[in-house]
Design a protein around this motif. Structure first.
Motif, PDB file in Angstrom:
ATOM      1  N   THR A 118       0.856  -1.381   0.210  1.00  0.00           N
ATOM      2  CA  THR A 118      -0.020   0.371  -0.097  1.00  0.00           C
ATOM      3  C   THR A 118       1.033   1.312   0.439  1.00  0.00           C
ATOM      4  O   THR A 118       1.819   1.288   0.679  1.00  0.00           O
ATOM      5  N   ILE A 119       0.910   1.768  -0.602  1.00  0.00           N
ATOM      6  CA  ILE A 119       1.497   3.242  -1.192  1.00  0.00           C
ATOM      7  C   ILE A 119       0.847   4.693  -0.521  1.00  0.00           C
ATOM      8  O   ILE A 119      -0.124   5.418  -1.491  1.00  0.00           O
ATOM      9  N   SER A 120       1.115   5.559  -0.537  1.00  0.00           N
ATOM     10  CA  SER A 120       1.117   6.779   0.482  1.00  0.00           C
ATOM     11  C   SER A 120       1.819   7.820  -0.579  1.00  0.00           C
ATOM     12  O   SER A 120       3.449   7.609  -0.238  1.00  0.00           O
ATOM     13  N   GLY A 121       1.635   8.183  -1.605  1.00  0.00           N
ATOM     14  CA  GLY A 121       2.364   8.961  -2.182  1.00  0.00           C
ATOM     15  C   GLY A 121       1.821  10.260  -2.598  1.00  0.00           C
ATOM     16  O   GLY A 121       1.299  11.119  -1.961  1.00  0.00           O
ATOM     17  N   GLY A 122       2.088  10.779  -3.662  1.00  0.00           N
ATOM     18  CA  GLY A 122       1.740  11.874  -4.337  1.00  0.00           C
ATOM     19  C   GLY A 122       0.720  12.135  -5.863  1.00  0.00           C
ATOM     20  O   GLY A 122       0.854  13.072  -6.148  1.00  0.00           O
ATOM     21  N   ASN A 123      -0.616  11.325  -6.416  1.00  0.00           N
ATOM     22  CA  ASN A 123      -0.865  11.099  -7.446  1.00  0.00           C
ATOM     23  C   ASN A 123      -2.039  12.050  -7.538  1.00  0.00           C
ATOM     24  O   ASN A 123      -2.606  12.169  -8.497  1.00  0.00           O
ATOM     25  N   PHE A 124      -2.011  12.774  -5.975  1.00  0.00           N
ATOM     26  CA  PHE A 124      -3.718  14.033  -6.141  1.00  0.00           C
ATOM     27  C   PHE A 124      -3.015  14.958  -6.052  1.00  0.00           C
ATOM     28  O   PHE A 124      -3.412  15.888  -6.339  1.00  0.00           O
TER      29      PHE A 124
END
Length: 524
Positions: free
Chosen positions: A324-330
């Motif tokens: 599960t990745i907490s990234g910055g696609n938002f």
């Protein structure tokens, strides 16, 4: 005849298809394969909750509260709370069609199967789309980075029985909608609230409208510019293929070929072929370079927007049970910068149009009187129409400051760089609206100048365009309330009247204005 269908989450979404779905020309369907992907992602979220290992937004707080652990029993409350606490939008509501586009774009992203939402939640969103129960969304409050948090929160309040919707022509509370339809609030599970409000759908929905409306402006600017060339007896040589082959930008070549074809067969152009004028002012001579540059900007936005429309833009992203990745696609930066570019591109179409209007009023073209009226003095002619275009062009210049050049940290510094793409999207549409008005005035001005070339005729395209204008607005022999003419001109621009005339002539005479770049510049 069966309506065309679109497999949400599977088929490739474009701006044109999104608009077709929003206008009920294409029906959305949810395939069995997509349902299975969504349910698999949902199951993974349940396992994360059961294991208790901290994963952002599932069993932790949000933003600067990301280290605050949330108990299993409170994970559902957390998701309902986030919709309420983040519903802080202000300002006038966005237009209903943009809010509906937001629903469509969010459904496309969620249906990819990486967001961990329940199938019933997506099905409820699709119900809102299908039944035109469109949430009321304030226009201001997003910084365009941790997703369009505020507008998306308002967009999805109706899922939990809150907020307001526009339904069957009136704005009602969601409670009233539920009474009318028998629906009940959804009990959001872990991660669902965050998945709903994390994303770029406010920015992207505005991008869809920008791509559509700017495309219309560009196509009409070429036609109107060609009519002004006729009215002022400009030269056709700057539109020759031989010139643009030496500087082969796609937009330049496309515009030059279109305008040259629009002028083909013109008696007006033939009448001054041996005149002594050496060259035209830039606003005439450089139409391919200026309109073409704006075409290239439009194409750039369209290409980036299509990537965005088919992406997963929430956070965290559920890849599989182990990742599960907490990234910055938002983060809205990819569209924010392109929207600022498109905003400038639209403004420049208005700038050069205003210059052509001014040129038409000078009286320096043989046969065309100053201010486009013979009896001036007692009449002001078209003088003051250019005041309006000057005001609109100036207003646009102020609006062209790039929103993406600014960033104000939020969330106690956790979100320390934001895109402001939401502001850029709104501004771009505002500029486009102003340019529609400028082009409407140029259309009237060009038609007035065109009249002084009679009895000479233009080619089949522009004669028919001129006739279409005259069906709405009469030739002006003396002053009148020109605001009424302008309103009719704006309606013609917004209704794409002259584009439809050109399309009809192409079909009737089996003549095509297409170029080798037509597909890129016409299909969206």
């Amino acid at each position: 005849m069966n309506k065309q269908t679109f497999k949400i989450g599977e088929d490739w979404l474009t701006a044109g298809k999104a608009i077709a779905i929003s206008t009920n020309k294409i029906a959305v369907i949810l395939s069995k394969e997509t349902e299975e992907k969504i349910e698999k992602s949902w199951t993974i979220v349940q396992k994360i909750v059961d294991k208790g290992h901290p994963v952002y937004g599932i069993n932790t707080g949000f933003g600067p509260l990301c280290t605050t652990k949330i108990s299993k029993s409170e994970t559902n409350i957390l998701q309902t709370n986030i919709l309420q606490s983040h519903s802080v939008g202000v300002g006038d509501p966005i237009k209903t069609d943009i809010a509906k586009l937001m629903l469509i774009l969010k459904a496309q992203s969620l249906a990819k199967g990486y967001s961990g939402i329940a199938l019933k939640t997506l099905q409820r969103i699709l119900w809102h789309i299908e039944n035109d129960a469109i949430p009321i969304v304030p226009s201001q409050g997003s910084v365009g980075a941790s997703g369009d948090l505020a507008p998306l929160s308002h967009l999805f309040l109706p899922l939990i029985g809150m907020g307001k919707v526009e339904y069957k022509g009136e704005i009602i509370t969601t409670a009233s909608l539920f009474e009318k339809t028998g629906l009940e609030p959804i009990n959001l599970g872990p991660k669902e609230g965050l998945a709903l409000i994390n994303g770029t759908q406010f920015i992207a929905a505005h991008g869809v409208k920008v791509v559509s409306q700017l495309h219309s402006l560009l196509a009409q600017a070429d036609i109107i510019g060609a009519m002004m060339i006729e009215g002022l007896q400009g030269s056709v040589k700057p539109f020759y293929n031989e010139l643009h082959a030496l500087r082969p930008f796609k937009g330049n070549i496309h515009v030059a070929k279109r305008v040259k074809k629009l002028l083909k067969g013109s008696e007006i152009m033939e009448d001054h072929i041996d005149c002594e004028k050496v060259q035209d002012p830039y606003s005439i001579r450089c139409i391919p370079q200026v309109h073409g540059a704006s075409r290239n900007a439009w194409l750039h936005l369209k290409e980036l927007l299509e990537v965005e429309l088919n992406s997963v833009t929430d956070n965290p992203v559920i890849i599989d049970e182990e990742l599960t990745i907490s990234g910055g696609n938002f983060h809205g930066q990819p569209l924010a910068m392109a929207l600022d570019y498109a905003c400038l591109a639209a403004s420049e179409i208005g700038n050069i149009s205003d210059r052509r209007i001014y040129l038409a009023l000078e009286g320096n073209s043989p046969g065309v009187p100053k201010l486009l009226m013979n009896d001036t003095g007692i009449n002001s002619g078209y003088m003051i129409l250019q005041y309006t275009t000057a005001a609109l062009a100036s207003e646009n210049k102020g609006l062209c400051f790039p929103s993406s050049a600014d960033s104000i940290p939020t969330s106690l510094g956790q979100e320390d760089h934001v895109s402001m793409g939401s502001i850029g999207g709104r501004k771009a549409l505002q500029v486009i609206g102003n340019v529609e008005k400028i082009l409407a005035i140029e259309l009237l001005t060009a038609a007035q100048a065109f009249e002084f070339r009679k009895p000479l005729k233009s080619g089949i395209f522009l004669d028919e365009v001129h006739n279409a204008v005259r069906e709405q607005v009469a030739f002006a022999q003396k002053d009148r309330i020109f605001a009424n003419d302008i309103e009719k001109g704006i309606e013609m621009i917004q209704n794409k009247t002259i584009m439809k005339v050109v399309d009809r002539v192409q079909k009737e005479h089996s003549i095509s204005l297409k170029t080798k770049f037509s597909t890129e510049f016409e299909v969206y």
